[in-house]
Design a protein around this motif. Structure first.
Motif, mmCIF file in Angstrom:
data_model
loop_
_atom_site.group_PDB
_atom_site.id
_atom_site.type_symbol
_atom_site.label_atom_id
_atom_site.label_comp_id
_atom_site.label_asym_id
_atom_site.label_seq_id
_atom_site.Cartn_x
_atom_site.Cartn_y
_atom_site.Cartn_z
ATOM 1 N N SER A 49 0.817 -1.206 0.000
ATOM 2 C CA SER A 49 0.000 0.000 0.000
ATOM 3 C C SER A 49 0.855 1.263 0.000
ATOM 4 C CB SER A 49 -0.954 0.009 1.191
ATOM 5 O OG SER A 49 -0.229 0.069 2.389
ATOM 6 N N SER A 50 2.035 1.210 0.600
ATOM 7 C CA SER A 50 2.862 2.407 0.672
ATOM 8 C C SER A 50 3.589 2.685 -0.640
ATOM 9 C CB SER A 50 3.868 2.289 1.816
ATOM 10 O OG SER A 50 4.776 1.256 1.546
ATOM 11 N N SER A 51 3.735 1.704 -1.487
ATOM 12 C CA SER A 51 4.417 1.923 -2.762
ATOM 13 C C SER A 51 3.400 1.967 -3.898
ATOM 14 C CB SER A 51 5.459 0.834 -2.996
ATOM 15 O OG SER A 51 4.829 -0.423 -3.052
ATOM 16 N N GLY A 52 2.311 2.699 -3.687
ATOM 17 C CA GLY A 52 1.245 2.800 -4.678
ATOM 18 C C GLY A 52 1.671 3.604 -5.888
ATOM 19 N N SER A 64 7.793 4.999 -4.608
ATOM 20 C CA SER A 64 8.493 4.330 -3.510
ATOM 21 C C SER A 64 9.392 5.299 -2.742
ATOM 22 C CB SER A 64 9.311 3.158 -4.032
ATOM 23 O OG SER A 64 10.329 3.620 -4.897
ATOM 24 N N LYS A 65 9.866 6.344 -3.404
ATOM 25 C CA LYS A 65 10.738 7.314 -2.745
ATOM 26 C C LYS A 65 10.008 8.617 -2.426
ATOM 27 C CE LYS A 65 14.736 5.374 -5.041
ATOM 28 N NZ LYS A 65 15.749 5.558 -6.068
ATOM 29 N N ALA A 66 8.707 8.636 -2.650
ATOM 30 C CA ALA A 66 7.913 9.848 -2.417
ATOM 31 C C ALA A 66 7.720 10.082 -0.922
ATOM 32 C CB ALA A 66 6.554 9.712 -3.091
ATOM 33 N N LYS A 67 7.369 11.308 -0.592
ATOM 34 C CA LYS A 67 7.080 11.651 0.801
ATOM 35 C C LYS A 67 5.827 10.903 1.245
ATOM 36 C CE LYS A 67 9.039 16.270 0.522
ATOM 37 N NZ LYS A 67 8.767 17.710 0.601
ATOM 38 N N GLN A 68 5.720 10.714 2.553
ATOM 39 C CA GLN A 68 4.592 9.965 3.111
ATOM 40 C C GLN A 68 3.252 10.596 2.721
ATOM 41 O OE1 GLN A 68 5.204 7.067 4.652
ATOM 42 N NE2 GLN A 68 3.017 6.715 4.620
ATOM 43 N N TYR A 69 3.186 11.911 2.700
ATOM 44 C CA TYR A 69 1.956 12.620 2.321
ATOM 45 C C TYR A 69 1.502 12.192 0.928
ATOM 46 C CZ TYR A 69 -1.120 16.408 0.888
ATOM 47 O OH TYR A 69 -2.190 17.125 0.416
ATOM 48 N N HIS A 70 2.431 12.185 -0.009
ATOM 49 C CA HIS A 70 2.095 11.840 -1.394
ATOM 50 C C HIS A 70 1.707 10.369 -1.518
ATOM 51 C CE1 HIS A 70 3.247 15.783 -2.775
ATOM 52 N NE2 HIS A 70 4.398 15.669 -2.136
ATOM 53 N N LYS A 71 2.358 9.507 -0.768
ATOM 54 C CA LYS A 71 1.995 8.087 -0.781
ATOM 55 C C LYS A 71 0.586 7.898 -0.233
ATOM 56 C CE LYS A 71 6.607 6.153 -0.100
ATOM 57 N NZ LYS A 71 7.436 5.366 0.819
ATOM 58 N N HIS A 73 -1.927 9.927 -0.158
ATOM 59 C CA HIS A 73 -2.985 10.441 -1.031
ATOM 60 C C HIS A 73 -2.864 9.958 -2.472
ATOM 61 C CE1 HIS A 73 -4.453 12.755 2.262
ATOM 62 N NE2 HIS A 73 -3.262 13.274 2.459
ATOM 63 N N LYS A 74 -1.880 9.117 -2.715
ATOM 64 C CA LYS A 74 -1.665 8.509 -4.031
ATOM 65 C C LYS A 74 -1.592 9.547 -5.142
ATOM 66 C CE LYS A 74 -3.757 4.192 -2.652
ATOM 67 N NZ LYS A 74 -4.864 3.284 -2.799
ATOM 68 N N VAL A 75 -0.746 10.526 -4.913
ATOM 69 C CA VAL A 75 -0.513 11.552 -5.925
ATOM 70 C C VAL A 75 0.969 11.923 -5.871
ATOM 71 C CG1 VAL A 75 -1.197 13.426 -4.355
ATOM 72 C CG2 VAL A 75 -1.247 13.797 -6.808
ATOM 73 N N CYS A 76 1.604 11.969 -7.019
ATOM 74 C CA CYS A 76 3.023 12.330 -7.042
ATOM 75 C C CYS A 76 3.158 13.836 -6.800
ATOM 76 C CB CYS A 76 3.658 11.929 -8.369
ATOM 77 S SG CYS A 76 3.062 12.858 -9.792
ATOM 78 N N GLN A 77 4.351 14.259 -6.468
ATOM 79 C CA GLN A 77 4.586 15.667 -6.137
ATOM 80 C C GLN A 77 4.253 16.577 -7.319
ATOM 81 O OE1 GLN A 77 8.482 16.409 -4.589
ATOM 82 N NE2 GLN A 77 8.060 18.551 -4.161
#
Length: 131
Positions: A49-52, A64-71, A73-77
């Protein structure tokens, strides 16, 4: 009915006691094994779920390297700050207040918060300045 026990009875009870202890240890080992299995299953679920992936169509961002917030909400920066994106065939924008995508019509010009949330924010600000 004497409280005394013979040596044979005493030995037997010690033997029974040691057998009971062995059974308890086996039961504890089984419980520990089951707990470890359950923990592994939970951890596996978290890893997936965290590497969505980003919700935006055809986005190939590595989450996989995104900030927790982006993970979460499933949206890249990039798409979180984009003026408009395409999701399910609709042009939308990510709302910073709701942490969701809304239709472009729900935003004022280039703002990143929807009108409904901005109205609530402004109302709270006005209340605090009058006090």
């Amino acid at each position: 009915m004497s409280m005394r026990r013979s040596k044979a009875e005493g030995k037997r009870s010690l033997r029974e006691l040691s057998e009971e202890e062995e059974e308890e240890e086996e039961t504890e080992d089984e419980d520990t094994f089951e707990e470890e299995e359950a923990l592994e299953k939970k951890q596996k679920g978290k890893a997936t779920s965290s590497s969505g992936v980003c919700q935006v169509e055809s986005c190939t961002a590595d989450m996989s390297k995104a900030k927790q917030y982006h993970k979460r909400h499933k949206v890249c920066q990039f798409h979180a700050k984009a003026p408009h994106v395409r999701i399910s065939g609709l042009h939308q924008r990510f709302c910073q207040q709701c942490s969701r995508f809304h239709a472009l019509s729900e935003f004022d010009e280039a703002k990143r918060s929807c009108r409904r949330r901005l109205a609530g924010h402004n109302e709270r600000r006005r209340k605090s300045t009058t006090d």
